[in-house]
Write a protein that holds these residues in place. Structure first.
Motif, PDB file in Angstrom:
ATOM      1  N   ASN A 188      16.998 121.033   6.084  1.00  0.00           N
ATOM      2  CA  ASN A 188      16.661 119.994   5.255  1.00  0.00           C
ATOM      3  C   ASN A 188      15.782 118.962   5.702  1.00  0.00           C
ATOM      4  O   ASN A 188      16.017 118.356   6.847  1.00  0.00           O
ATOM      5  CB  ASN A 188      18.203 119.526   4.729  1.00  0.00           C
ATOM      6  CG  ASN A 188      17.923 118.406   3.451  1.00  0.00           C
ATOM      7  OD1 ASN A 188      17.161 117.616   3.410  1.00  0.00           O
ATOM      8  ND2 ASN A 188      19.046 118.460   2.773  1.00  0.00           N
ATOM      9  N   CYS A 239      15.580 115.983   5.137  1.00  0.00           N
ATOM     10  CA  CYS A 239      16.393 114.342   5.426  1.00  0.00           C
ATOM     11  C   CYS A 239      16.502 114.457   7.034  1.00  0.00           C
ATOM     12  O   CYS A 239      16.705 113.174   7.366  1.00  0.00           O
ATOM     13  CB  CYS A 239      17.697 114.578   4.906  1.00  0.00           C
ATOM     14  SG  CYS A 239      19.117 115.448   5.378  1.00  0.00           S
ATOM     15  N   LYS A 257      28.436 107.483  -0.257  1.00  0.00           N
ATOM     16  CA  LYS A 257      27.021 108.103  -0.848  1.00  0.00           C
ATOM     17  C   LYS A 257      25.777 108.210   0.118  1.00  0.00           C
ATOM     18  O   LYS A 257      24.979 109.032   0.326  1.00  0.00           O
ATOM     19  CB  LYS A 257      26.807 107.562  -2.063  1.00  0.00           C
ATOM     20  CG  LYS A 257      25.690 108.089  -2.817  1.00  0.00           C
ATOM     21  CD  LYS A 257      25.384 107.328  -4.199  1.00  0.00           C
ATOM     22  CE  LYS A 257      24.544 108.209  -5.155  1.00  0.00           C
ATOM     23  NZ  LYS A 257      24.496 107.351  -6.538  1.00  0.00           N
ATOM     24  N   GLY A 300      23.978 111.397   1.778  1.00  0.00           N
ATOM     25  CA  GLY A 300      22.414 111.574   1.675  1.00  0.00           C
ATOM     26  C   GLY A 300      21.759 111.662   2.994  1.00  0.00           C
ATOM     27  O   GLY A 300      21.056 112.164   3.220  1.00  0.00           O
ATOM     28  N   LEU A 311      23.638 116.138   2.016  1.00  0.00           N
ATOM     29  CA  LEU A 311      24.777 116.818   1.214  1.00  0.00           C
ATOM     30  C   LEU A 311      24.959 116.166   0.084  1.00  0.00           C
ATOM     31  O   LEU A 311      24.507 114.709  -0.235  1.00  0.00           O
ATOM     32  CB  LEU A 311      26.366 116.543   1.858  1.00  0.00           C
ATOM     33  CG  LEU A 311      26.333 117.258   3.026  1.00  0.00           C
ATOM     34  CD1 LEU A 311      27.667 117.049   3.733  1.00  0.00           C
ATOM     35  CD2 LEU A 311      26.328 118.679   2.837  1.00  0.00           C
ATOM     36  N   PRO A 312      25.181 116.769  -1.248  1.00  0.00           N
ATOM     37  CA  PRO A 312      25.146 116.193  -2.390  1.00  0.00           C
ATOM     38  C   PRO A 312      26.278 115.062  -2.649  1.00  0.00           C
ATOM     39  O   PRO A 312      27.430 115.279  -2.045  1.00  0.00           O
ATOM     40  CB  PRO A 312      25.485 117.243  -3.342  1.00  0.00           C
ATOM     41  CG  PRO A 312      26.023 118.396  -2.774  1.00  0.00           C
ATOM     42  CD  PRO A 312      25.624 118.106  -1.278  1.00  0.00           C
ATOM     43  N   TYR A 313      26.179 114.061  -3.479  1.00  0.00           N
ATOM     44  CA  TYR A 313      27.341 113.182  -3.956  1.00  0.00           C
ATOM     45  C   TYR A 313      27.925 113.771  -5.268  1.00  0.00           C
ATOM     46  O   TYR A 313      27.109 113.472  -6.267  1.00  0.00           O
ATOM     47  CB  TYR A 313      26.884 112.009  -4.208  1.00  0.00           C
ATOM     48  CG  TYR A 313      27.858 110.828  -4.182  1.00  0.00           C
ATOM     49  CD1 TYR A 313      28.593 110.397  -3.185  1.00  0.00           C
ATOM     50  CD2 TYR A 313      27.766 110.104  -5.531  1.00  0.00           C
ATOM     51  CE1 TYR A 313      29.505 109.566  -3.585  1.00  0.00           C
ATOM     52  CE2 TYR A 313      28.883 109.245  -5.594  1.00  0.00           C
ATOM     53  CZ  TYR A 313      29.596 108.846  -4.609  1.00  0.00           C
ATOM     54  OH  TYR A 313      30.738 107.698  -4.953  1.00  0.00           O
ATOM     55  N   LEU A 314      28.885 114.601  -5.288  1.00  0.00           N
ATOM     56  CA  LEU A 314      29.667 115.170  -6.282  1.00  0.00           C
ATOM     57  C   LEU A 314      30.217 113.932  -7.474  1.00  0.00           C
ATOM     58  O   LEU A 314      30.517 113.175  -7.050  1.00  0.00           O
ATOM     59  CB  LEU A 314      30.533 116.219  -5.750  1.00  0.00           C
ATOM     60  CG  LEU A 314      30.168 117.096  -4.652  1.00  0.00           C
ATOM     61  CD1 LEU A 314      31.035 118.118  -4.318  1.00  0.00           C
ATOM     62  CD2 LEU A 314      28.797 118.133  -5.383  1.00  0.00           C
ATOM     63  N   THR A 315      30.326 114.793  -8.507  1.00  0.00           N
ATOM     64  CA  THR A 315      31.023 113.949  -9.693  1.00  0.00           C
ATOM     65  C   THR A 315      32.456 113.635  -9.191  1.00  0.00           C
ATOM     66  O   THR A 315      32.879 112.528  -9.416  1.00  0.00           O
ATOM     67  CB  THR A 315      30.990 114.923 -10.825  1.00  0.00           C
ATOM     68  OG1 THR A 315      29.770 115.468 -11.129  1.00  0.00           O
ATOM     69  CG2 THR A 315      31.501 114.372 -12.074  1.00  0.00           C
ATOM     70  N   GLU A 372      32.157 110.584  -7.590  1.00  0.00           N
ATOM     71  CA  GLU A 372      31.871 109.266  -8.511  1.00  0.00           C
ATOM     72  C   GLU A 372      33.327 108.891  -9.301  1.00  0.00           C
ATOM     73  O   GLU A 372      33.343 107.565  -9.567  1.00  0.00           O
ATOM     74  CB  GLU A 372      31.050 109.639  -9.424  1.00  0.00           C
ATOM     75  CG  GLU A 372      29.538 109.758  -9.190  1.00  0.00           C
ATOM     76  CD  GLU A 372      28.442 110.346  -9.899  1.00  0.00           C
ATOM     77  OE1 GLU A 372      28.502 109.584 -11.233  1.00  0.00           O
ATOM     78  OE2 GLU A 372      27.584 111.128  -9.850  1.00  0.00           O
TER      79      GLU A 372
END
Length: 192
Positions: free
Chosen positions: A80, A82, A143, A147, A151-155, A158
């Motif tokens: 990735n 990042c 979050k 990042g 890795l994704p910030y999942l629902t 949230e």
């Protein structure tokens, strides 16, 4: 510590979650069965402990992920993008100011970006997982950390933001700053 395979990575996470879950479950049971004279003390200490487990598990999981990636032998070009930030930081060092005296920093950056990214991925996990200016592990810091490591910030995350920021962190800060609180924290135990 080395984590060479996905199985070892999952095992590390399972072990970490297990002892934390045991400890918080024990505290929850003790709180439910406590005499009224001890209830307030257990309540206050349980909030601080819940927060410590929240921050601890987030940082441990992120650090273990970096250790796992380090053990895969991948090149920067295959991972990735990042993580190029960490490669840059590694090449440039901890130089805070940019001026003519540290021009060699620019030469090292040029070397990194002008040659193919054939170097093997290697990152210091403890540097990678630090929060901004040693802030508490708020939902926005969580979050930000995700990042940083791609890795994704999942629902699901949230949906827990208010619980993290407006209950766990607020209560922890109130206790840490000497305030006395009397709130229902059953939601916190179920989540953490």
């Amino acid at each position: 510590m080395k984590i060479r395979s996905l199985v070892e990575f999952e095992s590390r996470l399972d072990q970490e979650f297990a002892w934390r879950r045991r400890e918080t479950s024990t505290l929850k049971l003790n709180l439910k069965s406590a005499r009224s004279a001890h209830e307030e003390t257990l309540f206050r200490s349980s909030i601080v402990l819940l927060y410590a487990h929240w921050e601890g598990i987030v940082k441990m999981c992120a650090e273990s992920y970096i250790i796992y990636l380090n053990g895969q032998g991948e090149k920067y070009s295959a991972i990735n993008p990042c993580f190029l930030f960490f490669a840059t930081k590694l090449k440039l060092g901890d130089t805070a100011k940019i001026n003519i005296q540290n021009f060699s920093m620019f030469e090292r950056a040029q070397e990194l970006f002008c040659k193919p990214l054939d170097e093997k991925f290697k990152v210091d996990p403890s540097i990678s997982i630090s929060t901004r200016e040693n802030q508490n592990m708020t939902s926005s810091e969580f979050k930000y950390l995700l990042g940083k490591i791609g890795l994704p910030y999942l629902t699901e995350f949230e949906l827990k933001e208010k619980l993290i920021d407006e209950q766990l962190l607020r209560y922890r800060n109130q206790i840490a700053h000497g305030e006395n609180i009397h709130e229902d924290i059953s939601d916190l135990y179920e989540t953490f």
